[in-house]
Design an enzyme around this catalytic site. Structure first.
Site, mmCIF file in Angstrom:
data_model
loop_
_atom_site.group_PDB
_atom_site.id
_atom_site.type_symbol
_atom_site.label_atom_id
_atom_site.label_comp_id
_atom_site.label_asym_id
_atom_site.label_seq_id
_atom_site.Cartn_x
_atom_site.Cartn_y
_atom_site.Cartn_z
ATOM 1 N N LYS A 127 0.816 -1.219 0.000
ATOM 2 C CA LYS A 127 0.000 0.000 0.000
ATOM 3 C C LYS A 127 0.846 1.264 0.000
ATOM 4 O O LYS A 127 0.433 2.289 -0.532
ATOM 5 C CB LYS A 127 -0.954 0.015 1.192
ATOM 6 C CG LYS A 127 -2.084 -0.993 1.032
ATOM 7 C CD LYS A 127 -3.252 -0.690 1.953
ATOM 8 C CE LYS A 127 -4.418 -1.624 1.648
ATOM 9 N NZ LYS A 127 -5.439 -1.625 2.688
ATOM 10 N N LYS A 213 -10.435 -9.554 -10.494
ATOM 11 C CA LYS A 213 -11.394 -9.819 -9.429
ATOM 12 C C LYS A 213 -12.653 -8.983 -9.604
ATOM 13 O O LYS A 213 -12.593 -7.857 -10.095
ATOM 14 C CB LYS A 213 -10.771 -9.467 -8.067
ATOM 15 C CG LYS A 213 -10.203 -10.671 -7.330
ATOM 16 C CD LYS A 213 -9.466 -10.282 -6.086
ATOM 17 C CE LYS A 213 -10.331 -10.224 -4.840
ATOM 18 N NZ LYS A 213 -9.523 -10.211 -3.611
ATOM 19 N N LYS A 216 -15.818 -3.466 -6.735
ATOM 20 C CA LYS A 216 -16.752 -2.344 -6.651
ATOM 21 C C LYS A 216 -16.289 -1.187 -7.511
ATOM 22 O O LYS A 216 -17.081 -0.324 -7.884
ATOM 23 C CB LYS A 216 -16.878 -1.881 -5.198
ATOM 24 C CG LYS A 216 -15.592 -1.243 -4.668
ATOM 25 C CD LYS A 216 -15.746 -0.747 -3.245
ATOM 26 C CE LYS A 216 -14.404 -0.422 -2.643
ATOM 27 N NZ LYS A 216 -13.910 0.919 -2.914
#
Ligand code: TRP
Length: 351
Positions: A127, A213, A216
């Site tokens: 990250k 994947k 959203k």
């Protein structure tokens, strides 16, 4: 058993979230209940197996976020969990922000966690990327808050995905060092939690690209089945899902180079609870003209009641607030003794 797990609040919940983490939680809750009933029937201990599930809203501020979106996502996720079968009467369901002990215990554990341990976390490395200096302190300390989340409740088991196992190892290291440094062997402050990684956590991919994947944030709404989609929308999305021209194979090996076909079969298998082999035994040799409508129906059947309850609850702020307030009160009560013990062990004077 004391089971604790958290999930970051995100909006736009979809089939991947349901067949991944959420359904697994529901299963844990139901198993725990069965265990309690069996214990009671055997005249066993009054010690109850208990699940605590929470929305990790405090974790969400470790990266840039929009306050209005966080609030909406927290409520939406709570509605989704209840709609999917987390029963606030049987499990303790709450959001971290209403249980200050999570943040308090994190601070106490910050004295035990080591910079080197946190620096080795792969999630931190992924990250933060090339811009470590620009990250928030909260992102670096994220795993310490996660350790506090579970250690606060004397947790024995933590259902998580494979990607969170390292954070659980860290929680164990922190608990072990704290116990060594500040407690006696006879009266440890913390229980060392074990991760439970579900054997076949379904990996659900995009309906438009079997290599990505289901997400959203995919710009195409056709790439995912949303938890709130109605029956017509589900049918349409499945019929338009990307496939190849071949019929389905009779064995799983035949899906190896066919990511889109594999994904649709995986979804069918996960939604029905049958294995991939069983699905292929039924549909092997059939084309998608036959398989897709069958899959659509299975999904409408599985998601229909969830979607209805989800849409209803999302509008019912009063009910959601009440559920979260009650769960938080219970969590505060359950975490109190451990938090007190941690303060005491550290020699902190409190009134
Ligand atoms: N970090 C977890 C995730 O991203 C969410 C989480 C926060 C969690 N606190 C937790 C999971 C405690 C299990 C236990 O999936």
């Amino acid at each position: 058993m004391r089971v604790v797990s958290g999930i970051q609040p995100t909006g736009n919940l979809h089939l991947g979230n349901y067949l991944g983490a959420i359904r697994n939680w529901v299963r844990m809750q139901d198993e725990m209940d069965a265990g309690n009933r069996a214990q009671a029937a055997a005249g066993g201990s009054a010690e109850k197996n208990q699940c605590l599930f929470f929305l990790a809203d405090l974790h969400a501020i470790s990266q840039p976020h929009d306050p209005a979106e966080l609030k909406a996502a927290t409520l939406e996720m709570a509605a989704a969990l209840v709609a999917c079968g987390i029963d606030p009467a049987r499990s303790v369901l709450f959001n971290q922000a209403q249980v200050p002990a999570h943040a308090e215990l994190q601070w106490l554990l910050n004295g035990t966690a080591r910079m080197g341990w946190l620096g080795r976390m792969t999630q931190w490395k992924d990250k933060s990327g090339k811009n470590r200096e620009g990250q928030s302190v909260a992102l670096f300390g994220y795993p310490v808050l996660q350790a506090a989340d579970v250690l606060l409740y004397q947790t024995t088991h933590v259902p998580v995905g494979e990607d969170q196992k390292q954070h659980l190892e860290l929680a164990r290291d922190i608990a072990q060092k704290f116990n060594n440094d500040f407690a006696s062997d006879e009266a440890p402050v913390f229980t060392l939690p074990d991760p439970i990684v579900p054997p076949e956590a379904a990996r659900i991919m995009s309906l438009r690209d079997g290599a990505r994947k289901m997400s959203k944030s995919d710009e195409s709404d056709m790439s995912r089945i949303n938890l709130a989609d109605d029956a017509d929308t589900i049918m349409k999305k499945i019929k338009k899902a990307k496939t190849d021209p071949e019929p389905l194979p009779s064995e799983a090996a035949g899906l190896a180079d066919r990511p889109e076909a594999l994904n649709l079969v995986t979804i069918y298998a996960a939604a029905t609870g049958h294995g991939v082999d069983a699905v292929l035994a039924e549909f092997g040799g059939e084309g998608f003209g036959k398989f897709k409508p069958a899959l659509g129906e299975v999904l409408v059947e599985t998601l229909g009641p969830i979607a209805a309850r989800f849409r209803e609850l999302k509008q019912d702020r009063e009910t959601l607030d009440a559920i979260l307030a009650r769960g938080a009160a219970k969590a505060r009560e359950m975490g109190g003794p451990t938090l007190d013990a941690a303060y005491r062990a550290l020699g902190l004077v409190r009134g």
